[in-house]
Scaffold this motif. Structure first.
Motif, mmCIF file in Angstrom:
data_model
loop_
_atom_site.group_PDB
_atom_site.id
_atom_site.type_symbol
_atom_site.label_atom_id
_atom_site.label_comp_id
_atom_site.label_asym_id
_atom_site.label_seq_id
_atom_site.Cartn_x
_atom_site.Cartn_y
_atom_site.Cartn_z
ATOM 1 N N SER A 22 0.847 -1.191 0.000
ATOM 2 C CA SER A 22 0.000 0.000 0.000
ATOM 3 C C SER A 22 0.887 1.247 0.000
ATOM 4 C CB SER A 22 -0.860 -0.042 1.264
ATOM 5 O OG SER A 22 -1.821 0.964 1.234
ATOM 6 N N ALA A 23 0.355 2.343 -0.546
ATOM 7 C CA ALA A 23 1.170 3.570 -0.657
ATOM 8 C C ALA A 23 1.814 3.915 0.676
ATOM 9 C CB ALA A 23 0.304 4.730 -1.115
ATOM 10 N N THR A 24 3.099 4.219 0.630
ATOM 11 C CA THR A 24 3.852 4.502 1.846
ATOM 12 C C THR A 24 4.783 5.676 1.557
ATOM 13 O OG1 THR A 24 3.825 2.131 2.332
ATOM 14 C CG2 THR A 24 5.369 3.487 3.599
ATOM 15 N N PHE A 25 4.456 6.805 2.154
ATOM 16 C CA PHE A 25 5.262 8.006 1.913
ATOM 17 C C PHE A 25 6.663 7.775 2.465
ATOM 18 C CE2 PHE A 25 6.353 12.457 3.377
ATOM 19 C CZ PHE A 25 6.809 12.843 2.130
ATOM 20 N N GLU A 26 7.620 7.792 1.570
ATOM 21 C CA GLU A 26 8.970 7.376 1.943
ATOM 22 C C GLU A 26 9.852 8.532 2.379
ATOM 23 O OE1 GLU A 26 7.812 7.087 -1.267
ATOM 24 O OE2 GLU A 26 7.581 4.954 -1.725
ATOM 25 N N ILE A 99 1.744 4.555 -9.353
ATOM 26 C CA ILE A 99 2.179 5.785 -8.693
ATOM 27 C C ILE A 99 0.982 6.493 -8.061
ATOM 28 C CG2 ILE A 99 3.312 8.042 -9.032
ATOM 29 C CD1 ILE A 99 5.165 5.594 -9.425
ATOM 30 N N GLN A 100 1.127 6.796 -6.777
ATOM 31 C CA GLN A 100 0.033 7.499 -6.100
ATOM 32 C C GLN A 100 0.216 9.005 -6.274
ATOM 33 O OE1 GLN A 100 -0.521 7.972 -1.729
ATOM 34 N NE2 GLN A 100 -2.425 6.865 -2.049
ATOM 35 N N ILE A 101 -0.746 9.644 -6.933
ATOM 36 C CA ILE A 101 -0.655 11.082 -7.195
ATOM 37 C C ILE A 101 -1.563 11.812 -6.202
ATOM 38 C CG2 ILE A 101 0.167 11.025 -9.577
ATOM 39 C CD1 ILE A 101 -2.665 11.073 -10.586
ATOM 40 N N GLY A 293 -5.576 -2.297 5.658
ATOM 41 C CA GLY A 293 -5.785 -1.926 7.055
ATOM 42 C C GLY A 293 -5.572 -3.059 8.031
ATOM 43 N N GLY A 294 -4.333 -3.227 8.472
ATOM 44 C CA GLY A 294 -4.062 -4.117 9.599
ATOM 45 C C GLY A 294 -3.919 -5.586 9.271
ATOM 46 N N TYR A 295 -3.707 -5.935 8.014
ATOM 47 C CA TYR A 295 -3.539 -7.360 7.678
ATOM 48 C C TYR A 295 -2.138 -7.838 8.070
ATOM 49 C CZ TYR A 295 -7.910 -7.099 5.130
ATOM 50 O OH TYR A 295 -9.238 -6.937 4.809
ATOM 51 N N CYS A 316 0.965 -2.092 4.458
ATOM 52 C CA CYS A 316 1.977 -1.025 4.455
ATOM 53 C C CYS A 316 3.054 -1.297 5.482
ATOM 54 C CB CYS A 316 1.276 0.314 4.719
ATOM 55 S SG CYS A 316 2.369 1.628 5.249
ATOM 56 N N ARG A 317 2.725 -1.156 6.788
ATOM 57 C CA ARG A 317 3.755 -1.240 7.830
ATOM 58 C C ARG A 317 4.502 -2.571 7.837
ATOM 59 N NH1 ARG A 317 -0.159 0.733 12.410
ATOM 60 N NH2 ARG A 317 -1.601 -0.193 10.898
ATOM 61 N N PRO A 318 3.840 -3.703 7.587
ATOM 62 C CA PRO A 318 4.601 -4.960 7.587
ATOM 63 C C PRO A 318 5.758 -4.982 6.581
ATOM 64 C CG PRO A 318 2.282 -5.425 7.759
ATOM 65 C CD PRO A 318 2.391 -3.952 7.486
HETATM 66 C C1 FMN Z 1 4.950 5.565 7.279
HETATM 67 C C2 FMN Z 1 3.619 5.524 6.568
HETATM 68 C C3 FMN Z 1 3.442 6.262 5.408
HETATM 69 C C4 FMN Z 1 2.209 6.207 4.720
HETATM 70 N N1 FMN Z 1 2.072 6.907 3.559
HETATM 71 C C5 FMN Z 1 0.926 6.830 2.843
HETATM 72 C C6 FMN Z 1 0.813 7.479 1.586
HETATM 73 O O1 FMN Z 1 1.738 8.107 1.064
HETATM 74 N N2 FMN Z 1 -0.385 7.360 0.947
HETATM 75 C C7 FMN Z 1 -1.436 6.636 1.468
HETATM 76 O O2 FMN Z 1 -2.482 6.558 0.834
HETATM 77 N N3 FMN Z 1 -1.340 6.001 2.636
HETATM 78 C C8 FMN Z 1 -0.190 6.064 3.337
HETATM 79 N N4 FMN Z 1 -0.073 5.373 4.519
HETATM 80 C C9 FMN Z 1 -1.187 4.519 4.979
HETATM 81 C C10 FMN Z 1 -0.994 3.080 4.505
HETATM 82 O O3 FMN Z 1 -0.964 2.975 3.088
HETATM 83 C C11 FMN Z 1 -2.115 2.128 5.020
HETATM 84 O O4 FMN Z 1 -3.360 2.581 4.523
HETATM 85 C C12 FMN Z 1 -2.160 2.039 6.552
HETATM 86 O O5 FMN Z 1 -0.863 2.077 7.115
HETATM 87 C C13 FMN Z 1 -2.841 0.744 7.015
HETATM 88 O O6 FMN Z 1 -2.186 -0.389 6.525
HETATM 89 P P1 FMN Z 1 -1.182 -1.287 7.465
HETATM 90 O O7 FMN Z 1 -1.975 -1.673 8.688
HETATM 91 O O8 FMN Z 1 -0.854 -2.477 6.606
HETATM 92 O O9 FMN Z 1 -0.024 -0.445 7.807
HETATM 93 C C14 FMN Z 1 1.136 5.417 5.233
HETATM 94 C C15 FMN Z 1 1.318 4.692 6.404
HETATM 95 C C16 FMN Z 1 2.546 4.719 7.066
HETATM 96 C C17 FMN Z 1 2.718 3.885 8.310
#
Ligand code: FMN
Length: 358
Positions: A22-26, A99-101, A293-295, A316-318
């Motif tokens: 899932s999108a993760t702002f790096e 790419i998430q815009i 969400g939380g898998y 995402c977090r995993p």
């Molecule tokens: C460090 C971090 C950065 C994130 N960045 C984004 C992002 O850029 N875009 C987005 O839609 N969600 C972002 N999220 C949310 C995750 O994509 C996801 O919806 C949320 O963490 C739940 O999933 P998880 O339980 O597997 O972590 C971010 C989450 C974290 C922890």
């Protein structure tokens, strides 16, 4: 019987399994908003680790869209070349890239031009300027231009960020959207800007390029977007051809409304699962649904996949704690993800797992 490792076509993109990062702002831009070399290493590790598809961290569509100077500029001259390199790297490892815009709207502390941040409604006391009709028209053009650049670079698709309290999420939310014109009021009006953005992107990239959206199933806040409203928006987007919807929720106004919650046990996994199932039922076969969400536990992921009629699962977090998680599960080591959902990964200092125990 669906399994995590089925080869599927998700939202127009063929994938080696059903698992999505899932999108993760790096915070992965250098100070000029260009991809840092560390980003390429991160994406290589993820793609090598077996994930079916990576959704990038949000990238900024224009000069007042970025939440931090470290957010990649999709409008920089170097973006297409850099993204082409990143896409080739990911493809070379057998994975896919969307790419998430995004536009971060009122959450932007300082725009590139030093102007007041834009909101769907103004908050003069907080220095937020209400978007004019010209701003709205520029915004739809900027989203379209950003999507066209992603297509030109060979990325597999784009995802519109309309979740978690950023601009297109605030647009949908009566908590933030107080407009009296055709963009405010009932959900049919509040959703207009999202429909305009989607149509503008579609015109720019054509009918066959994958366009996805991440959306709140509700804001989880008093007076915010409700589930029924969100479901209606998803139905309309599906009718106009959106390829996939990732169902999230929350505006991060409180711990309860966080899109990234604590997950202490398997009962708490998949905290937007029910909403994803209902939205998948509403949109039918026309649009693929991804649940986030939380898998954490592979047996549970597979069970949820088979109980609901959605197609993809995103985490995402995993993946921050274990970029090679998918290969681990695939090799038969199916213990729960090591991530303890502490969310310390949000802390400044670059994207990494900051929980010592992991
Ligand atoms: C460090 C971090 C950065 C994130 N960045 C984004 C992002 O850029 N875009 C987005 O839609 N969600 C972002 N999220 C949310 C995750 O994509 C996801 O919806 C949320 O963490 C739940 O999933 P998880 O339980 O597997 O972590 C971010 C989450 C974290 C922890």
């Amino acid at each position: 019987m669906k399994t995590l490792f089925d080869e599927i076509n998700l939202g127009g993109i063929p994938m080696r399994n059903r698992l999505v990062r899932s999108a993760t702002f790096e915070s992965g831009g250098d100070t000029e908003g260009r991809y840092d070399r560390k980003m390429f290493d991160l994406y290589r590790e993820l793609a090598d680790g077996g994930v079916g598809l990576i959704i990038s961290g949000m990238v900024g569509i224009d000069r007042n869209s970025r939440i931090s100077p470290l957010m990649v500029k999709a409008y920089d001259d170097t973006f297409v070349g850099q993204l082409r390199e990143l896409t080739e790297l990911v493809h070379g490892c057998g994975s896919r890239l969307v790419i998430q815009i995004a536009h971060c709207g009122a959450k932007v502390p300082k725009t590139d031009l030093g102007e007041p941040p834009l909101g769907i409604s103004g908050l003069p006391g907080e220095g937020i300027r209400e978007m004019s009709k010209e701003d709205i028209s520029r915004l739809t053009d900027s989203f379209a231009d950003a999507a066209a650049r992603c297509k030109e670079a060979g990325a597999d698709g784009v995802q519109i960020h309309a979740a978690h309290g950023y601009l297109l999420s605030q647009v949908l939310s009566p908590i933030f959207n107080k407009r009296a014109d055709e963009y405010g009021g009932p959900v049919e009006n509040r959703a207009r800007l999202i429909f305009d953005v989607y149509k503008s992107i579609r015109r720019a990239v054509g009918d066959s390029y994958p366009v996805w959206i991440k959306i709140n199933s509700s804001d989880l806040a008093d007076g915010g977007l409700t589930f029924d409203e969100s479901r209606w928006v998803c139905e309309q987007l599906s009718k106009t051809g959106i390829d996939a919807i990732e169902v999230s929720g929350g505006i991060a106004a409180s711990r309860e409304s966080s899109p990234a919650r604590r997950v202490n046990d398997s009962q708490q996994e998949g905290y937007f699962y029910k909403e994803a199932v209902l939205i998948a039922e509403s949109v039918g076969a026309d649009t693929d649904v991804i649940s986030v969400g939380g898998y954490r536990t592979p047996e549970l992921l597979e069970q949820k996949l088979n109980e609901g009629n959605f197609k993809g699962l995103s985490l995402c977090r995993p993946f921050i704690a274990e970029p090679g998680l998918v290969n681990r599960w695939r090799s038969g080591k199916t213990e729960r993800a090591k991530c303890v959902s502490c969310s310390k990964c949000f802390a400044p200092g670059g994207l990494s797992c900051k929980q010592k125990a992991v």
